[in-house]
Design an enzyme around this catalytic site. Sequence first.
Site, PDB file in Angstrom:
ATOM      1  CE  LYS A 111     105.142 -53.282 -52.121  1.00  0.00           C
ATOM      2  NZ  LYS A 111     105.566 -54.100 -50.974  1.00  0.00           N
TER       3      LYS A 111
HETATM    4  P1  NAD Z   1     107.030 -65.133 -54.667  1.00  0.00           P
HETATM    5  O1  NAD Z   1     106.781 -64.624 -56.043  1.00  0.00           O
HETATM    6  O2  NAD Z   1     108.379 -65.644 -54.286  1.00  0.00           O
HETATM    7  O3  NAD Z   1     106.004 -66.363 -54.348  1.00  0.00           O
HETATM    8  C1  NAD Z   1     104.627 -66.249 -54.551  1.00  0.00           C
HETATM    9  C2  NAD Z   1     104.022 -67.658 -54.447  1.00  0.00           C
HETATM   10  O4  NAD Z   1     102.602 -67.556 -54.569  1.00  0.00           O
HETATM   11  C3  NAD Z   1     104.480 -68.608 -55.555  1.00  0.00           C
HETATM   12  O5  NAD Z   1     104.626 -69.917 -55.012  1.00  0.00           O
HETATM   13  C4  NAD Z   1     103.306 -68.579 -56.526  1.00  0.00           C
HETATM   14  O6  NAD Z   1     103.204 -69.749 -57.329  1.00  0.00           O
HETATM   15  C5  NAD Z   1     102.154 -68.480 -55.533  1.00  0.00           C
HETATM   16  N1  NAD Z   1     100.914 -68.031 -56.160  1.00  0.00           N
HETATM   17  C6  NAD Z   1     100.755 -67.063 -57.104  1.00  0.00           C
HETATM   18  N2  NAD Z   1      99.462 -66.996 -57.468  1.00  0.00           N
HETATM   19  C7  NAD Z   1      98.807 -67.908 -56.711  1.00  0.00           C
HETATM   20  C8  NAD Z   1      97.451 -68.343 -56.624  1.00  0.00           C
HETATM   21  N3  NAD Z   1      96.521 -67.802 -57.404  1.00  0.00           N
HETATM   22  N4  NAD Z   1      97.139 -69.288 -55.727  1.00  0.00           N
HETATM   23  C9  NAD Z   1      98.087 -69.862 -54.948  1.00  0.00           C
HETATM   24  N5  NAD Z   1      99.375 -69.513 -54.994  1.00  0.00           N
HETATM   25  C10 NAD Z   1      99.726 -68.568 -55.867  1.00  0.00           C
HETATM   26  O7  NAD Z   1     106.531 -63.975 -53.704  1.00  0.00           O
HETATM   27  P2  NAD Z   1     106.929 -63.733 -52.173  1.00  0.00           P
HETATM   28  O8  NAD Z   1     108.091 -62.840 -52.125  1.00  0.00           O
HETATM   29  O9  NAD Z   1     106.957 -65.052 -51.449  1.00  0.00           O
HETATM   30  O10 NAD Z   1     105.672 -62.867 -51.703  1.00  0.00           O
HETATM   31  C11 NAD Z   1     104.437 -63.458 -51.336  1.00  0.00           C
HETATM   32  C12 NAD Z   1     103.607 -62.419 -50.591  1.00  0.00           C
HETATM   33  O11 NAD Z   1     104.320 -61.983 -49.433  1.00  0.00           O
HETATM   34  C13 NAD Z   1     103.255 -61.145 -51.375  1.00  0.00           C
HETATM   35  O12 NAD Z   1     101.988 -60.696 -50.927  1.00  0.00           O
HETATM   36  C14 NAD Z   1     104.326 -60.167 -50.921  1.00  0.00           C
HETATM   37  O13 NAD Z   1     103.929 -58.809 -51.063  1.00  0.00           O
HETATM   38  C15 NAD Z   1     104.432 -60.567 -49.463  1.00  0.00           C
HETATM   39  N6  NAD Z   1     105.671 -60.149 -48.812  1.00  0.00           N
HETATM   40  C16 NAD Z   1     106.886 -60.552 -49.310  1.00  0.00           C
HETATM   41  C17 NAD Z   1     108.043 -60.156 -48.664  1.00  0.00           C
HETATM   42  C18 NAD Z   1     109.399 -60.612 -49.119  1.00  0.00           C
HETATM   43  O14 NAD Z   1     110.380 -60.283 -48.459  1.00  0.00           O
HETATM   44  N7  NAD Z   1     109.502 -61.386 -50.190  1.00  0.00           N
HETATM   45  C19 NAD Z   1     107.970 -59.324 -47.534  1.00  0.00           C
HETATM   46  C20 NAD Z   1     106.728 -58.939 -47.047  1.00  0.00           C
HETATM   47  C21 NAD Z   1     105.581 -59.367 -47.698  1.00  0.00           C
END
Ligand code: NAD
Length: 413
Positions: free
Chosen positions: A106
């Site tokens: 990471k």
């Molecule tokens: P993203 O940035 O697209 O979306 C994040 C969302 O969370 C947004 O809607 C944001 O407004 C919201 N958010 C941020 N702070 C917040 C809070 N305090 N309370 C409520 N909502 C809040 O990110 P993503 O890609 O959807 O990733 C989300 C999670 O999933 C992360 O933990 C990431 O590591 C994990 N993840 C993502 C992927 C991927 O392929 N994108 C894969 C595996 C895991």
Amino acid sequence: MSRLMNAFEATKRFFREAADQLDLSPRIERLLVTPQREVRVEVPLRRDDGRIDTFIGFRIQHDNARGPMKGGLRYHPAVDDDEVRSLASLMTWKTAVVDLPYGGAKGGVSCDPSTFSALELERLTRKFTDRIHEIIGPDRDIPAPDMNTNAQVMAWIMDQYSKYHGFSPAVVTGKPVDFHGSLGREAATGKGVFLATREALTDAGREMKGTTFVVQGFGNVGSFASKFFHEAGGHVVAVSDVNGGIRNPEGLDIPALIDHVQRTRTVVDFPGVDRISNEELLATECDVLVPAALDRVITLENAGDLRTGMVVEAANGPVDPEGDKILREREITVLPDILANAGGVTVSYFEWVQNIQQFSWPEEKINDELETIMVRAYRSVRRIAKEKSLPLRTAAFILGIGRVGKATTTRGI
Ligand code: NAD
């Protein structure tokens, strides 16, 4: 107090619980916990006004016993060595749970990208690539997008890396579809969350149709997961983002909400719904609660307030060990992150394979292969959980650690 448990300590606690079941020797345990390489770099950035700012970047390579290391790159003020170490280790177990020929890594840069212009973001990305290009590569370590990094950032990394090493699309995944990316990658994590949840509901004698969902976070993962739940007849009754939450006990109109978010960048002004806080959202009654935003949001303080039968960890590390203990006592099923959100890295793997083959797969093939891998992984984890009467999280760690441990001893040290 539980909010203060650091991220790597939390991951190690879950690791140890499984390691105890496996009866690993303390030496092997230490070998598997300790990251193989930790790189910390200075990333100077020339701002548009001519000032020079300096940021700190990390790439932590946890393990490569099963193959090249794989893991996202995050641009966020909270990025530090502890967070990156925890996420790198989760990647090792995750790629092993879904049986991809990868290890785990990471990275990230500690910065607030909302203060950058597009040109500054590009300069920072290229400089960071200059600093780490010797330790990444298609056969070494393959970054991907994570929080605040996207397909464009991956395209810049690929371009910069290629200046040193020749044309190398397979050095990163999550690239734009029309620039060596893969069809289906954008929706992949949400689709994987949907598939794992569907399997868990089936095991519990239920179906998607009529099941109620609450989703925290409506970004890439949360919005696609909600879309697939909705399409399968589920009722998404509440969602939130960083600005707050919305609720409709009858079920939200998810396609309309996705349109609304595309226009306004937030869920909060969606018409015809109740406004709620993120705390209220987590305590909203539902069959399945899906934290899809941040880590450590379900802890000692609020795990007792949840009114759900199942928690699906779409985010990485949303339930901390103390929160997890309470959920176990309350017999709330937890689908762990290293299984539930593995759809993203699985389609990243398909992208890497296509880049190496210099051949594009149709979207149906990608979705079929994703389904096969997610269902197989869920069933393997479920089998271990049943045989040993353990929670799904411990079973998933047992599966992952067992595979990595076997590769480590087979290869030799
Ligand atoms: P993203 O940035 O697209 O979306 C994040 C969302 O969370 C947004 O809607 C944001 O407004 C919201 N958010 C941020 N702070 C917040 C809070 N305090 N309370 C409520 N909502 C809040 O990110 P993503 O890609 O959807 O990733 C989300 C999670 O999933 C992360 O933990 C990431 O590591 C994990 N993840 C993502 C992927 C991927 O392929 N994108 C894969 C595996 C895991």
